[in-house]
Design an enzyme around this catalytic site. Structure first.
Site: not given
Ligand code: ADP
Ligand code: G6P
Length: 462
Positions: A163, A371
């Site tokens: 991912h 990202d």
């Molecule tokens: P990462 O996987 O690095 O966290 P992404 O943007 O790909 O970044 O995915 C983040 C996911 O988490 C999205 O589906 C988003 O809606 C959710 N998200 C981000 N911030 C919040 C928050 N404060 N509360 C709930 N969901 C959140």
């Molecule tokens: C990114 C990574 C995931 C991970 C998520 C949240 O989306 O690709 O593998 O689960 O961040 O991070 P955490 O360490 O809380 O699982």
């Protein structure tokens, strides 16, 4: 013999997190991050099983069924959490794979724990999967699992999806025990990445490190063909569209706008609090625009939602302190009684609240330094059924390859962020629609079901 499943997903986290309340009571909540957002609808749709950790140290609870999925918890001890999760996964591999924007730390006990925890995940998947079944392993925490699983169960089809970005060869070469990690991935039949460049990096590495002879999309290894290709991940568009069309969510969006000061234009940031997300650069640019008078606290407000993440890791604690200091400084210098230029929320939100914010925002500001994809960008676009709103998007997010009509920006260049913010704020309704429409079409045509179908078809799942 216990029940087995045709289709098994293996990821570090289960889709739900165990939450321990102040009274010691335990409950479940949605897990953070994009991986869970993306995979949950897929596993539900397949009636499959999911092997993962509960997010709490300690013995694994009994497996259970929920929401059309069979969840099979893997237990991590305090030491495992410390060494495998916070250490090797998030102190070594995560920063290294994100262009080393923070310095990766290399520790032998972390690598040992990574290997033993990966083995435990592989064993759980081996027990749970039906003969000739399919296992789909996810992300950087579990890169040794494909090879371990193949050894235990050569009958399985094994897919792996990364991912996060896959680094260029020179960076990967810095990792101790690098060949072992690469062989771990080569245990899969299909290795999927977010971007074609990542797949190329991986294939090139098999030549450099193992002397293999990679072709355009595959490499022969150990008498098998391993395919490596890009499958850009996406979102559950229908879920976001449904929420965006919900009158209660729309009323909530109006309420939010009103509360934030009727006529003020709303800039929005939504991220896990992570140093890859460029939150500091975003705040710096906004602070400079306020300081040089290009925008004023009467006209503009920034809402920054930061989900708590990996809070026991030192770099994340330090980031939190820096961001909160920066927010305090901007509000102190440019705020007025009852009117702050930054609203900072260090908390998780439910999906409806999040979509209400997307609907309320004039400009969504997404500025990661690096990202894999960034699903928030796609969620914002999917929510804007009105074709209004503007997206400022880092060139270094995987999503930039698909969302080409966003206001793209180099997040390392504060001047460029300022320029993009102003272009986005100044775009009239016509320009907003012209930019938003093709992005919405792109996301609707390439939603999460299509992503999973493409991957599983390439994997040869029957
Ligand atoms: P990462 O996987 O690095 O966290 P992404 O943007 O790909 O970044 O995915 C983040 C996911 O988490 C999205 O589906 C988003 O809606 C959710 N998200 C981000 N911030 C919040 C928050 N404060 N509360 C709930 N969901 C959140
Ligand atoms: C990114 C990574 C995931 C991970 C998520 C949240 O989306 O690709 O593998 O689960 O961040 O991070 P955490 O360490 O809380 O699982």
């Amino acid at each position: 013999m216990s029940e087995t499943y045709e289709f098994v997903v293996v990821a570090n986290r289960l889709p739900v997190d165990e939450v321990v309340g102040a009274d010691g009571g335990r409950s479940w909540a949605r897990s953070p991050g994009g991986l869970v957002s993306a995979l949950q609808p897929i596993v539900r749709g397949h009636g499959g099983a999911w092997v993962g950790w509960t997010g709490q140290p300690g013995d694994a609870p009994e497996p259970f069924d929920t929401d059309g999925m069979h969840l099979h918890p893997v237990g991590l001890s305090e030491d495992d959490v410390d060494r495998y999760y916070e250490g090797q996964s998030n102190g070594t591999i995560w920063p290294l794979f994100h262009d080393a924007v923070e310095q990766p730390t290399h520790r032998r006990p972390w690598r040992q724990a990574y290997e033993s925890v990966n083995r435990r995940f592989a064993e759980a998947a081996a027990q749970l999967t039906a003969v000739d079944g399919t296992v789909w392993v996810h992300d950087y925490q579990l890169m040794l699992v494909p090879a371990m699983l193949r050894e235990l169960r050569p009958d399985l089809r094994i897919g792996f999806f990364l991912h996060i970005p896959f680094p260029p060869v020179e960076l990967f070469m810095q990792l101790p025990r690098r060949a072992e990690l690469l062989r771990g991935l080569l245990g899969a039949d299909l290795v999927g990445f977010q971007r074609p460049l990542a797949a190329q990096n991986f294939l090139q590495l098999t030549g450099r490190l193992l002397g293999l002879d990679p072709q355009e999309q595959h490499v022969e290894y150990d008498g098998r063909t391993v395919t490596a290709r890009a499958f850009p991940i996406s979102i559950d568009v229908a879920e976001v569209e449904k929420l965006a069309a919900d009158p209660d969510v729309q009323a909530e969006a109006r309420r939010m706008r009103h509360e934030l000061g009727g006529d003020r234009r709303l800039l929005l940031g939504v991220d896990r609090l992570d140093y890859t997300k460029g939150i500091e650069q975003r705040l710096e640019a906004y602070g400079e625009l306020l300081a040089d008078g290009t925008v004023s606290n009467d006209d503009v407000v920034l809402v920054q939602v930061a989900t708590p993440s990996r809070m026991r890791v030192q770099e994340y604690q330090e980031l939190r302190a820096r961001v909160e200091h920066q927010v305090g400084r901007i509000n102190g210098e440019f705020g007025a009684v009852g009117q702050a230029p930054v609203h900072y929320l260090f908390q998780s939100m439910n999906r409806a609240e999040l979509v209400a914010l997307y609907l309320a925002a004039d400009v969504m500001v997404i500025t990661p330094l690096r990202d894999g994809m960034n699903l928030v960008a796609k969620e914002y676009v999917a929510a804007r059924y009105d074709d209004q709103g503007a997206l400022v998007l880092s060139e270094f997010a995987g999503a930039a390859a698909e969302l080409t009509t966003a206001f793209q920006v180099n997040p390392h260049d504060v001047e460029d962020i300022k320029r993009a913010l102003m272009d986005a704020l100044n775009a009239d309704a016509g320009e907003q629609a012209e930019r938003m429409r093709p992005m919405r079409e792109q996301v609707r045509d390439h939603d999460i079901d299509r992503w999973a179908q493409d991957f599983l078809t390439a994997l040869g799942k029957s």
